[in-house]
Design an enzyme around this catalytic site. Sequence first.
Site, PDB file in Angstrom:
ATOM      1  CE1 TYR A   8      -3.928  -2.220   5.419  1.00 25.31           C
ATOM      2  CE2 TYR A   8      -3.147  -0.008   4.898  1.00 25.31           C
ATOM      3  CZ  TYR A   8      -3.643  -1.229   4.490  1.00 25.31           C
ATOM      4  OH  TYR A   8      -3.843  -1.466   3.143  1.00 25.31           O
ATOM      5  CB  SER A  11      -0.885  -0.012   1.262  1.00 27.72           C
ATOM      6  OG  SER A  11      -1.500   1.238   1.467  1.00 27.72           O
TER       7      SER A  11
END
Length: 241
Positions: free
Chosen positions: A147, A134
């Site tokens: 995350y 990401s």
Amino acid sequence: MSDKPLIAITGASSGIGEATARAFSAAGYPLLLMARRMDRMEALDLPNAMLAKVDVRDRDAIRAAVGEGEARFGPVDLMFANAGVAHLADIATQPPEEWDAMIDINTKGVLNTVHAVMGGMMQRQHGTLVMMSSIAGRKIYPDHTVYCGTKYFVHAVSESLREYLSGHNVRVQVISPGVIETEVLSGVNDPNTLAAYKANKVAIGGGIGPEHVADLILATYRMPQQALVQEIVLTPTRQRH
């Protein structure tokens, strides 16, 4: 048996995984699709696709699915370690169980997925690993603490694997998307975090379709084995961070 090699995808029931399955299927590749939601994969109704209900935390289940897929279609030539969850929240108030899920799925799950095919690729001196990270694996964002940690992990492991596997002619590519129109927000249970994410998404004019990520994965995979696009970073044009 298809004249094209087998493409394996985890998290294939929605989002970028689903879009990638559609792109490779349209290009004529046989597929091994793995996810927890069998009904969603069945609804794709793709030809030459073997479906397996798999939780990437279950190392044996991935290994078994790969074995069945290879028995039917031949060796996996591309494994897309795509499955992941994003439980974004204020770290001080977030339930630790959400940390556990992200760590187990986004880090251990990626390693389990890679482990199921890496040895065969090394023996054949051919193959491609596509690792889902990401933009949050390159920068930090509010309420993304754990995350981001899991995605930084994917980047570090991928760089190490890339160096390790280069001598075996195996490619390792990292996918680092920004705001994409997927179901990622379904894992956000913190109302303030969810509201802030949605407000930012509106401010940049919305996310972009997962099919654009899928098209890039297909295009770069089709390059000669000696050519590797090491990382794809794709964001909406108006996403500044």
